[in-house]
Design a protein around this motif. Structure first.
Motif, mmCIF file in Angstrom:
data_model
loop_
_atom_site.group_PDB
_atom_site.id
_atom_site.type_symbol
_atom_site.label_atom_id
_atom_site.label_comp_id
_atom_site.label_asym_id
_atom_site.label_seq_id
_atom_site.Cartn_x
_atom_site.Cartn_y
_atom_site.Cartn_z
ATOM 1 N N VAL A 527 -23.669 40.292 -24.021
ATOM 2 C CA VAL A 527 -22.961 39.457 -23.048
ATOM 3 C C VAL A 527 -21.829 38.757 -23.778
ATOM 4 O O VAL A 527 -22.058 38.083 -24.791
ATOM 5 C CB VAL A 527 -23.896 38.397 -22.415
ATOM 6 C CG1 VAL A 527 -23.122 37.534 -21.434
ATOM 7 C CG2 VAL A 527 -25.082 39.069 -21.728
ATOM 8 N N LEU A 529 -19.057 35.939 -23.166
ATOM 9 C CA LEU A 529 -18.614 34.886 -22.253
ATOM 10 C C LEU A 529 -17.106 34.690 -22.362
ATOM 11 O O LEU A 529 -16.497 34.991 -23.402
ATOM 12 C CB LEU A 529 -19.333 33.580 -22.572
ATOM 13 C CG LEU A 529 -20.875 33.608 -22.529
ATOM 14 C CD1 LEU A 529 -21.440 32.284 -22.991
ATOM 15 C CD2 LEU A 529 -21.370 33.953 -21.134
ATOM 16 N N LYS A 530 -16.518 34.159 -21.314
ATOM 17 C CA LYS A 530 -15.071 33.894 -21.334
ATOM 18 C C LYS A 530 -14.729 32.751 -22.286
ATOM 19 O O LYS A 530 -13.720 32.784 -22.979
ATOM 20 C CB LYS A 530 -14.578 33.559 -19.920
ATOM 21 C CG LYS A 530 -14.540 34.760 -18.991
ATOM 22 C CD LYS A 530 -13.945 34.365 -17.633
ATOM 23 C CE LYS A 530 -13.877 35.584 -16.719
ATOM 24 N NZ LYS A 530 -13.311 35.234 -15.386
ATOM 25 N N ARG A 541 -21.822 27.313 -16.720
ATOM 26 C CA ARG A 541 -21.273 28.628 -16.406
ATOM 27 C C ARG A 541 -21.974 29.709 -17.220
ATOM 28 O O ARG A 541 -22.279 30.806 -16.732
ATOM 29 C CB ARG A 541 -19.765 28.655 -16.675
ATOM 30 C CG ARG A 541 -18.937 27.907 -15.635
ATOM 31 C CD ARG A 541 -17.469 28.261 -15.752
ATOM 32 N NE ARG A 541 -16.920 27.885 -17.048
ATOM 33 C CZ ARG A 541 -16.338 26.717 -17.318
ATOM 34 N NH1 ARG A 541 -16.250 25.786 -16.359
ATOM 35 N NH2 ARG A 541 -15.852 26.454 -18.512
ATOM 36 N N ALA A 542 -22.236 29.386 -18.503
ATOM 37 C CA ALA A 542 -22.900 30.355 -19.379
ATOM 38 C C ALA A 542 -24.318 30.674 -18.892
ATOM 39 O O ALA A 542 -24.747 31.820 -18.903
ATOM 40 C CB ALA A 542 -22.950 29.822 -20.813
ATOM 41 N N GLU A 544 -25.454 30.527 -15.827
ATOM 42 C CA GLU A 544 -25.376 31.353 -14.618
ATOM 43 C C GLU A 544 -25.103 32.814 -14.971
ATOM 44 O O GLU A 544 -25.728 33.737 -14.447
ATOM 45 C CB GLU A 544 -24.290 30.819 -13.678
ATOM 46 C CG GLU A 544 -24.660 29.487 -13.029
ATOM 47 C CD GLU A 544 -23.507 28.894 -12.229
ATOM 48 O OE1 GLU A 544 -22.389 29.471 -12.282
ATOM 49 O OE2 GLU A 544 -23.712 27.860 -11.560
ATOM 50 N N ARG A 545 -24.166 33.009 -15.920
ATOM 51 C CA ARG A 545 -23.807 34.376 -16.325
ATOM 52 C C ARG A 545 -24.979 35.054 -17.045
ATOM 53 O O ARG A 545 -25.304 36.210 -16.781
ATOM 54 C CB ARG A 545 -22.579 34.313 -17.235
ATOM 55 C CG ARG A 545 -22.192 35.635 -17.880
ATOM 56 C CD ARG A 545 -21.502 36.573 -16.915
ATOM 57 N NE ARG A 545 -21.367 37.892 -17.491
ATOM 58 C CZ ARG A 545 -20.474 38.236 -18.420
ATOM 59 N NH1 ARG A 545 -19.603 37.330 -18.868
ATOM 60 N NH2 ARG A 545 -20.423 39.468 -18.878
ATOM 61 N N LEU A 546 -25.635 34.310 -17.949
ATOM 62 C CA LEU A 546 -26.745 34.879 -18.708
ATOM 63 C C LEU A 546 -27.917 35.228 -17.800
ATOM 64 O O LEU A 546 -28.567 36.269 -17.971
ATOM 65 C CB LEU A 546 -27.196 33.912 -19.806
ATOM 66 C CG LEU A 546 -26.329 33.889 -21.067
ATOM 67 C CD1 LEU A 546 -26.707 32.716 -21.944
ATOM 68 C CD2 LEU A 546 -26.459 35.187 -21.846
ATOM 69 N N GLU A 548 -27.807 36.094 -14.696
ATOM 70 C CA GLU A 548 -27.436 37.306 -13.966
ATOM 71 C C GLU A 548 -27.597 38.541 -14.853
ATOM 72 O O GLU A 548 -28.144 39.564 -14.439
ATOM 73 C CB GLU A 548 -25.976 37.163 -13.492
ATOM 74 C CG GLU A 548 -25.456 38.356 -12.718
ATOM 75 C CD GLU A 548 -23.983 38.178 -12.373
ATOM 76 O OE1 GLU A 548 -23.327 39.187 -12.102
ATOM 77 O OE2 GLU A 548 -23.489 37.026 -12.384
ATOM 78 N N GLU A 549 -27.137 38.435 -16.110
ATOM 79 C CA GLU A 549 -27.189 39.580 -17.030
ATOM 80 C C GLU A 549 -28.622 39.901 -17.458
ATOM 81 O O GLU A 549 -29.013 41.069 -17.524
ATOM 82 C CB GLU A 549 -26.325 39.291 -18.273
ATOM 83 C CG GLU A 549 -24.843 39.196 -17.996
ATOM 84 C CD GLU A 549 -24.192 40.567 -17.837
ATOM 85 O OE1 GLU A 549 -24.807 41.561 -18.253
ATOM 86 O OE2 GLU A 549 -23.075 40.633 -17.293
#
Length: 777
Positions: A527, A529-530, A541-542, A544-546, A548-549
């Motif tokens: 993963v 991140l931006k 934000r991290a 939420e992204r993690l 999902e992944e």
């Protein structure tokens, strides 16, 4: 009114030679094996249904007799798909064996009740204590263990009595019809009969189950005509079409779903490939016809043709021996080679869109297609059909597909195909090297050089971890015992049954993940991140992204993770907090994180795996020094320096073994595969996606030029036509006009009509979306 009999579908399964067929023979008075190969070799190869009626209790027992050999475990998986109950047959003098563990694990996974039949209890060496100890080690609840002997004929009444206590509630009679194909047979004057097991609903003879498929007749397993069949029954049916369904195919709401999509059978794929050569075209046709017949007997093998060669993909040598013996009865041929079949997947993640469909795909090092919709396992039929079409068009073995939008299988298939064509295909071959631990012997270096062995780790007290090539292992073992006068202690290093380990290399923007499972290739994920994690907003934000992944990466494996190894990198605290929340681990101020390994013994680390527990338990989290994480450890390993730095022996032995299994497990080579161009993919969807009897199978039509006058068509989508016809209308095709823009047809009432296509419609592309083939009724 006579009370309807109670049905129990009991799968009889166990390790090879555990006594399954003999046990069934003692119960029903008839030996279940009937094929020449089975009788000549004493090995069951196919799933069989043997019925036994308990008149006094009004119970019909459907015994599903299954093979024990690993090469035929596709037949066992087929039985597990429909079984109400597993009769786990364990030899009293052998105890748990390889297939026993696999069956036990799958029964838990599918929540199938277990009754253990301990066989061969007439032998002096037989006892059930070893079985009880192994169950206890696995953390299992208490299961009934019935002592039996087919030779002395005792324990049979007790076993039948225990089975008959099981009650399966049949409460889905009013639901939609669904069933599974369990086998095939032939009947004189009728032709093909399909053995099916009914999951839900009921089925009547002489009824349509799709637009084109009609059930002509129903029969009991003993051949008696049946007017109506109910939930839980195993019956035979004949159709109005030639049956080309694979074993394990499931039916639901007019669709036939391939077992390669969503089934226990989808986990079982061929591992070895044999090449046979047949020059004579007539004999070549005989061979392919016979292979099609054998696929109706034994699931989990496949074949494809290359000029005068037929490449047969099997689970192992015994399965190929069964196929070879059947071929030799009819034709002469030459076996020209064999090779281990790897897993074909993509080499990195990719995204694409087509019309309304947006998808993202990722490599998967298991032989399985995983499909999700926005990260959730809840998906629609068009998701399954579209993803499967593209997956099979590129001949992939492993792929993860997440469908973000789209409501048409055509668009989804095209989007996935575009995503695949953006990346490369990679063939992944598992190394079959063996990791061994050697103690009480110092002078190992002569053998290391002789057998080209890699020293993975050496402690200060001369405990060695060695990576030995599979082909050299026996010679190495014999030499070690000889020169050490038998004093050396040697252990094969492996995980406990069913254990899953997740390792993480945490950064501030980049996170690497590795899932290690017993007998599977490690699965890798990353993963990016931006932004770096440096504030509350970026952390949110991290997370939420993690989430999902990781949902995508782990899927159902999430609940089976037993340990998490986290490198002590810059993002360690963040990822620990994330996993505590993600796995809902009871923990305050990170007190659940294990950092002191000196007090942890190897026995503690080898605790009972959590897979055997019915309820979900959170995993243990281990925080590992930075140099022990994947990237740094591999660097030190390559330089041969990972020796004196390692201090926490008890933990490190285990962690290094896990790391090295990941390291040795993957060998990848980029391969060139003949891909189907995107313009042809829709034809592939029409011809091959599960649930559709397409133009190809009904009218032998593959393109517009193959259409013939007199063919019946049903209008599927009238919005693209400039005519008064409606969706569902049936017409008789007469031909096209001067161009493909007009179609001449006749209605069922005999009226001649001309159908025009809208100006923006591409007839070559859209014709098979607008019309569906229909057989004359």
């Amino acid at each position: 009114m006579e009370k309807k009999e109670r049905i129990i579908n009991a799968l009889v399964a166990g390790h090879s030679q555990a006594g399954k067929s003999s046990l069934i023979s003692t119960i029903v008075g008839k030996f279940p094996d009937t094929l020449d190969y089975e009788l000549n070799h004493g090995t069951t190869v196919s799933l069989k249904v043997i019925q036994f009626l308990l008149k006094e209790k009004n119970i019909l027992l459907n015994f599903l007799d299954s093979p024990g050999h690993a090469d035929f475990k596709g037949s066992i998986a087929l039985g597990l798909e429909f079984a109400d109950l597993l009769i786990l047959v364990i030899s009293g003098n052998e105890g748990f064996q390889a297939r026993t563990y696999w069956l036990y694990e799958k029964a838990l996974q599918y929540d199938i009740p277990i009754v253990i039949a301990a066989t061969k209890m007439d032998l002096q060496t037989a006892n059930t204590e070893t079985i009880k100890k192994e169950l206890k080690k696995l953390g299992a609840r208490e299961y009934p263990i019935i002592k039996t002997s087919s030779k002395e004929k005792y324990g049979i009444k007790e076993l039948i009595g225990k089975i008959s206590l099981y009650i399966q509630h049949r409460d889905k009679e009013e639901k939609d019809l669904s069933f599974i194909i369990l086998g095939y047979s032939q009947r004189k004057g009728i032709g093909d009969l399909i053995n099916i097991g009914i999951f839900t609903g009921k089925l009547e003879s002489n009824t349509y189950i799709s637009d084109t498929i009609r059930v002509r007749q129903l029969f009991s397993i003993k051949g008696n005509p049946v007017k109506i069949a109910h939930q839980g029954q195993i019956i035979q049916l004949s159709l109005n079409i030639e049956s080309k369904f694979e074993l394990g195919t499931k039916y639901y709401r007019g669709k036939f779903i391939s077992p390669r999509i969503k089934s226990l059978l989808s986990e079982i794929k061929p591992r070895k490939e044999f090449h046979i050569q047949i020059e004579d075209p007539i004999k070549f046709k005989i061979a392919t016809d016979l292979l099609e017949q054998l696929k109706r007997i034994v699931p989990s093998f496949d074949y494809y043709k290359e000029q005068s060669d037929i490449n047969i993909q099997v689970l192992g040598d015994v399965q190929f021996d069964f196929i070879k013996e059947n071929l030799e009865k009819l034709i002469e041929f030459k076996v020209v080679g064999s090779k281990v079949k790897g897993i074909i997947t993509i080499n990195k993640k990719s995204k694409a869109r087509f019309n309304s469909a947006r998808v993202r795909i990722a490599p998967q090092f298991k032989e399985k297609l995983n499909i999700t919709r926005n990260g959730s396992s809840q998906k629609s039929m068009h998701d399954i059909l579209g993803a499967t079409a593209a997956y099979e068009a590129f001949h992939l073995d492993g792929l993860l597909v997440d469908i973000q939008s789209g409501s048409s299988e055509d668009d989804i298939a095209q989007a996935i195909a575009k995503a695949i064509e953006k990346v490369k295909l990679i063939k992944v071959i598992p190394h079959q090297d063996i990791i061994v631990k050697v103690e009480n012997y110092n002078d190992i270096y002569s053998l290391v050089e002789k057998y080209d062995i890699e020293i993975l780790y050496q402690s200060q007290s001369n405990v060695f971890f060695l990576q030995v090539k599979n082909a050299q292992f026996e010679l190495f073992f014999n030499s070690l015992m000889k020169i050490s006068d038998g004093r050396a202690d040697i252990n094969l290093f492996n995980f406990e049954q069913g254990e899953r380990i997740l390792s993480v290399d945490p950064g501030t923007r980049h996170f690497g993940f590795c899932l290690i499972e017993r007998s599977e290739l490690p699965s890798l994920w990353y993963v990016n991140l931006k932004d770096k994690i440096n504030g509350s907003k970026s952390k949110l934000r991290a997370k939420e992204r993690l989430e999902e992944e990781i949902d995508l990466f782990l899927g159902k494996e999430r609940q089976f993770i037993s340990r998490i190894f986290i490198g002590n990198g810059p993002g360690a605290k963040f990822i620990i907090d994330f996993f505590i929340e993600y796995f809902d681990i009871p923990c305050e101020n990170r007190d659940c994180v294990i950092t002191n390994f000196d007090d942890i013994s190897t026995e503690t680390l080898g605790d009972t795996p959590r897979l055997s527990d019915k309820s979900f338990k959170p995993p243990d989290i281990f925080l590992v020094d930075e140099f022990k994480t994947t990237k740094e450890a591999l660097y030190h390993l390559k330089r041969g320096e990972l020796v004196s730095e390692v201090k926490s022996k008890g933990f490190v032995d285990h962690a290094i073994a896990a790391l090295l299994i990941a390291k040795r497990g993957i060998k990848g080579e980029i391969i060139e595969i003949e891909k189907k161009p995107l313009k042809q993919l829709y034809d592939y969807v029409v011809e091959n996606y599960a649930g559709s009897y397409s133009f190809s199978s009904i009218h032998n039509v593959n393109n517009l030029a193959d259409l013939r006058s007199g063919m019946h068509l049903r209008i599927k989508d009238s919005s693209k036509l400039d005519s008064n016809t409606q969706k569902g209308d049936i017409i008789i095709f007469n031909g096209f006009g001067r161009s493909y823009k007009t179609l001449h047809a006749t209605t069922l009432l005999g009226n001649k009509i001309i159908i025009k296509f809208l100006a923006n419609v591409s007839v070559r592309k859209d014709f098979f979306k607008i019309f569906v083939p229909v057989r004359e009724r």
